[in-house]
Design a protein around this motif. Structure first.
Motif, PDB file in Angstrom:
ATOM      1  N   ASP A 105     -14.371   8.160  -2.921  1.00  0.00           N
ATOM      2  CA  ASP A 105     -13.251   7.231  -2.952  1.00  0.00           C
ATOM      3  C   ASP A 105     -12.156   7.761  -3.875  1.00  0.00           C
ATOM      4  N   ASP A 113      -9.331 -13.356  -1.979  1.00  0.00           N
ATOM      5  CA  ASP A 113      -9.055 -12.380  -3.039  1.00  0.00           C
ATOM      6  C   ASP A 113     -10.294 -11.667  -3.553  1.00  0.00           C
ATOM      7  N   ARG A 133     -13.712  -3.743  -4.545  1.00  0.00           N
ATOM      8  CA  ARG A 133     -13.412  -2.935  -5.729  1.00  0.00           C
ATOM      9  C   ARG A 133     -13.573  -3.740  -7.016  1.00  0.00           C
ATOM     10  N   GLU A 134     -12.870  -4.844  -7.097  1.00  0.00           N
ATOM     11  CA  GLU A 134     -12.888  -5.642  -8.323  1.00  0.00           C
ATOM     12  C   GLU A 134     -14.263  -6.261  -8.575  1.00  0.00           C
ATOM     13  N   ASP A 142       0.848  -1.180   0.000  1.00  0.00           N
ATOM     14  CA  ASP A 142       0.000   0.000   0.000  1.00  0.00           C
ATOM     15  C   ASP A 142       0.889   1.237   0.000  1.00  0.00           C
ATOM     16  N   ASP A 199     -16.516  -3.545  -9.955  1.00  0.00           N
ATOM     17  CA  ASP A 199     -16.110  -3.178 -11.312  1.00  0.00           C
ATOM     18  C   ASP A 199     -16.514  -4.242 -12.327  1.00  0.00           C
ATOM     19  N   ARG A 231     -12.315  -8.908  -3.504  1.00  0.00           N
ATOM     20  CA  ARG A 231     -12.312  -7.561  -2.962  1.00  0.00           C
ATOM     21  C   ARG A 231     -13.501  -6.772  -3.511  1.00  0.00           C
ATOM     22  N   GLU A 245     -11.153  -0.508  -1.805  1.00  0.00           N
ATOM     23  CA  GLU A 245      -9.962  -1.348  -1.879  1.00  0.00           C
ATOM     24  C   GLU A 245      -9.549  -1.893  -0.514  1.00  0.00           C
ATOM     25  N   ASN A 246     -10.246  -1.494   0.543  1.00  0.00           N
ATOM     26  CA  ASN A 246      -9.958  -2.026   1.873  1.00  0.00           C
ATOM     27  C   ASN A 246     -11.113  -2.850   2.424  1.00  0.00           C
ATOM     28  N   HIS A 252     -12.786   2.247   2.306  1.00  0.00           N
ATOM     29  CA  HIS A 252     -13.141   2.408   0.898  1.00  0.00           C
ATOM     30  C   HIS A 252     -13.047   1.062   0.183  1.00  0.00           C
ATOM     31  N   ARG A 309      -9.709   6.336  -5.102  1.00  0.00           N
ATOM     32  CA  ARG A 309      -9.189   5.356  -6.069  1.00  0.00           C
ATOM     33  C   ARG A 309     -10.256   4.798  -7.003  1.00  0.00           C
ATOM     34  N   ARG A 310     -11.505   5.160  -6.775  1.00  0.00           N
ATOM     35  CA  ARG A 310     -12.587   4.619  -7.599  1.00  0.00           C
ATOM     36  C   ARG A 310     -13.660   5.683  -7.789  1.00  0.00           C
TER      37      ARG A 310
END
Length: 325
Positions: free
Chosen positions: A222, A96, A100-101, A31, A104, A98, A190-191, A188, A224-225
Motif C-alpha cells: 500500500d 465514515d 485505514r483509520e 483524491d 490504525d 474506513r 483508503e478505498n 487498498h 499510503r500505509r
C-alpha cells in the motif's frame, strides 16, 4: 494548489430532480484525480455526490463497474442517480468507518481486516471478468513507463529507455492471466469502507480484466500505509492456501508489484510536477521499499539489472528531495 470546495454549479438542479433539494451539501476529501466528493445530508438520510467533470473525468466506467459489482454481491455503492453530461453521480453513502483509520486506531483489528479484504479478492475469482478492457502487456508497459517519463527527468537521471522496455518485456509474459478476473486496480486501505454488508468498495472506475495478483499487490504493498512484511507474507500465504494458486501466482505477484510500484513512483512525481500536488513525492520512499523488495525476486532479475545500472540506491527516494526542490 488549494482545491475548490464549492459544489459544482449544476449540483442544486441535479439534486432537486432526484428529490434531494433540501439537502445540505458538505465537501469531503478528494483524491489524486479531478474528481471531487460531497456529502448531501437531509433530515434523516445522506448520500455522496461525485463531481467527475468532463472532459477530465467520465463517470460512466464507475457506474458500469459499480453495477457489475453489485449484481455479483460485492459491496459497491448503489447508484442513486446520474447526470452524465455534467459528470454528476449520486451514490449510496458508506459512512465514515474506513479501513485505514480503523486499522490504525485499533491495531488488534488489522489482521482480521486484511483477511476480510483478501477474501473479497478470492471471491472475485468466482466470476468471469466484467466487460472492461484487458490488462495486457501493452497496458502494463504504458504504466511502467511513467517512471522514466516523470521520475527520471525530475531527478535529472538520464536512463536507457529502450533497455527499460526490454527488461519488462522479459518478464511480463509471466504476469498475464490465462483466465482474467476483474481487477479493481486501486484496492487498498483508503478505498475500503466498513459497512453492514462487509467491505464497501470505492475508486474502481479504472477496472480492467487481468491477473488476480494485481489487486493483492495493491492491498499488501500500500503506497499510503505501511504494511509489515510479516503481514504481507501471511496474507499472500492465505490467498495461495485458499485458492490453491501456486508458485506461478507468487511470481506474478512480484512482477506486478514491481510494475505497480514503478508506475506509482511516476504518478506521484507527475502529481507534483504537472498537477501542483507536492504532498505525493513524500510517499515515494515507502513505494521504493516495496519496489526494492519485489526486484529481489528471481523472476524480476532483468528489471532489477536495469534499475541497478540506471537508478542506483541513492537515486531511489523522494524526487523533491533528490532534485533539491
Amino acid at each position: 494548489m488549494v482545491p475548490d470546495m464549492n459544489p459544482p454549479a449544476m449540483a442544486a438542479d441535479f439534486l432537486k430532480k432526484l428529490g434531494w433539494e433540501d439537502a445540505e451539501v458538505v465537501p469531503l476529501a478528494g483524491d489524486a484525480s479531478f474528481r471531487r466528493y460531497f456529502r448531501a445530508v437531509g433530515h434523516d438520510r445522506s448520500a455522496i455526490l461525485m463531481d467527475a467533470p468532463p472532459p477530465h473525468e467520465d463517470p460512466r466506467p464507475f457506474i458500469t463497474v459499480a453495477q457489475w459489482l453489485t449484481a455479483n454481491g460485492f459491496g459497491a455503492p448503489q447508484i442513486l442517480g446520474s447526470d452524465l453530461t455534467h459528470g454528476l453521480v449520486l451514490l449510496e453513502d458508506f459512512g465514515d468507518a474506513r479501513f485505514r483509520e480503523t486499522a490504525d486506531a485499533a491495531p488488534e483489528s488489522e489482521l482480521r481486516l486484511y483477511e476480510e479484504a483478501v477474501d473479497v479478492l478470492i471471491r472475485l475469482r468466482d466470476f468471469p471478468a466484467a466487460d472492461v478492457d484487458p490488462y495486457d502487456a501493452e497496458q502494463l508497459h504504458r504504466e511502467a513507463t511513467l517512471l522514466t517519463e516523470w521520475y527520471c527527468p525530475a531527478i535529472g537521471a538520464e536512463v536507457d529507455a529502450d533497455g527499460y522496455r526490454a527488461a519488462w518485456d522479459a518478464v511480463f509474459a509471466q504476469a498475464i492471466a490465462a483466465i482474467p478476473v476483474t481487477v479493481l486496480r486501486d484496492y487498498h486501505a483508503e478505498n475500503l469502507m466498513l459497512i453492514d454488508r462487509g467491505l464497501g468498495l470505492l475508486d474502481f472506475q479504472d477496472a480492467l480484466a487481468g491477473h488476480p495478483a494485481y489487486d493483492l499487490v495493491s492491498l499488501l504493498q500500500d503506497a499510503r500505509r505501511d504494511v509489515h512484511p510479516d503481514l504481507e507474507a501471511a496474507m499472500l500465504d492465505r490467498y495461495l492456501r485458499i485458492t490453491g494458486a501456486g508458485e506461478a501466482f507468487a511470481t506474478a505477484y512480484h512482477i506486478l508489484g514491481a510494475q505497480r510500484n514503478a508506475k506509482i513512483v511516476g504518478i506521484f512525481t507527475r502529481l507534483w510536477q504537472r498537477d501542483g500536488k507536492p504532498r505525493y513525492p513524500g510517499l515515494c520512499p515507502r513505494v521504493w521499499t516495496y519496489l526494492n523488495r519485489d526486484l529481489a525476486h528471481p523472476a524480476v532479475a532483468p528489471v532489477k539489472a536495469w534499475f541497478d545500472a540506471n537508478l542506483p540506491m541513492e537515486l531511489r527516494g523522494d524526487p523533491m528531495v533528490i532534485a533539491g526542490a
